[in-house]
Scaffold this active site. Structure first.
Site, PDB file in Angstrom:
ATOM      1  N   GLU A 128      26.076  33.112  12.189  1.00  0.00           N
ATOM      2  CA  GLU A 128      27.451  32.722  12.005  1.00  0.00           C
ATOM      3  C   GLU A 128      27.292  31.826  13.886  1.00  0.00           C
ATOM      4  OE1 GLU A 128      31.900  34.007  13.624  1.00  0.00           O
ATOM      5  OE2 GLU A 128      30.067  34.882  14.208  1.00  0.00           O
ATOM      6  N   GLU A 161      39.968  36.809  10.684  1.00  0.00           N
ATOM      7  CA  GLU A 161      40.196  36.431  12.069  1.00  0.00           C
ATOM      8  C   GLU A 161      40.566  35.380  13.235  1.00  0.00           C
ATOM      9  OE1 GLU A 161      34.937  37.887  14.179  1.00  0.00           O
ATOM     10  OE2 GLU A 161      35.583  35.793  12.971  1.00  0.00           O
TER      11      GLU A 161
END
Length: 265
Positions: free
Chosen positions: A151, A248
């Site tokens: 990520e 998120e």
């Protein structure tokens, strides 16, 4: 196509204790949850802590679809130990714990935060360590059908974290060269660093292993910033992405999901 939303219970439902959050997600109508590493102070928590965490998910009756590897002390600002030469043992010990959690809860997607650049350590050495650790993790979780995720993170909010764009993450995937190492497409982080989200989806569709969303700027709920989520979701649909879309974002007050009226599951 129908969107499958999961809730990241390390950033949402924080008004509840950790072990009550999976049930809170269920009560809010969700069938899937994900978590960051639940024990920032330790790569190897106690047996009691592991059991209690797994039991909370089992008791809630939700699917566990995402979990971070140990990433150091994130509340204190660390963002992974994957590329830290002196902490390879910590990372690899956490892989064993993660495998045990996967056996209990069924989770199969695992986010490996890369780690920040270190003073006095060559970037090439950190990249070598990260590549070896990612390959180790990939081979370990492949034994039970797991995927390792890489990520990028938002510039200016995560210290000297070297992965900022989709291209940065894809370069790591190519270097590791394991089929179950995939790109974690996080809309907030990518947009914050200037990536065109729709173009990133089209260019890297085959490498996307998981999607997370929050608006940018601000990391709030969709609709609080500048991201065109209708266009992003359309691009994901056209690319054939049918995995989970994990929420998120940082709620403004108690966790709520009014924005989903515009983009329902």
């Amino acid at each position: 196509m129908p969107r499958r939303y999961a809730v990241n219970c390390s950033i949402l439902f924080t008004e509840f204790p950790l072990l009550e959050r999976a049930a809170a997600a269920r009560d809010a109508g969700f069938e899937a949850v994900e978590f960051w590493w639940p024990w920032p102070e330790a790569p190897v928590p106690s047996e009691r802590e592991i059991d209690a965490f797994c039991q909370s998910i089992e008791d809630a009756g939700v699917r566990h679809v995402g979990l971070n590897f140990y990433a150091g002390d994130m509340p204190a600002g660390e963002r992974g130990v994957l590329s830290h030469p002196a902490r390879a043992t910590e990372f690899r010990e956490s892989v064993g714990v993660l495998a045990r959690i996967a056996e209990r809860t069924g989770v199969r997607a695992f986010n490996a935060l890369y780690g920040q650049r270190l003073d006095g350590v060559a970037a090439s050495e950190q990249d070598r360590v990260a590549t070896r650790n990612l390959a180790f993790a990939a081979r370990t979780v492949a034994a039970f059908g797991g995927t390792v995720l890489v990520e990028p993170l938002a510039r200016g909010l995560n210290g000297a974290y070297p992965l900022e764009t989709a291209a940065d993450a894809i370069a790591v995937l190519r270097r590791v060269d394991e089929p179950n190492v995939k790109f974690l497409f996080d809309a907030f982080h990518l947009a914050s660093n200037g990536d065109d989200l729709e173009e990133a989806v089209r260019a890297h569709a085959a490498d996307i292993g998981h999607v997370q969303i929050a608006d940018a700027p601000g990391r709030g709920a969709p609709g609080t910033g500048d991201i065109d989520f209708a266009a992003l979701f359309r691009a994901l649909d056209e690319a054939g992405y049918d995995g989970w879309t994990a929420l998120e974002y940082k709620p403004d007050g108690p966790t709520e999901f009014g924005w989903m009226k515009e983009w329902p599951a």
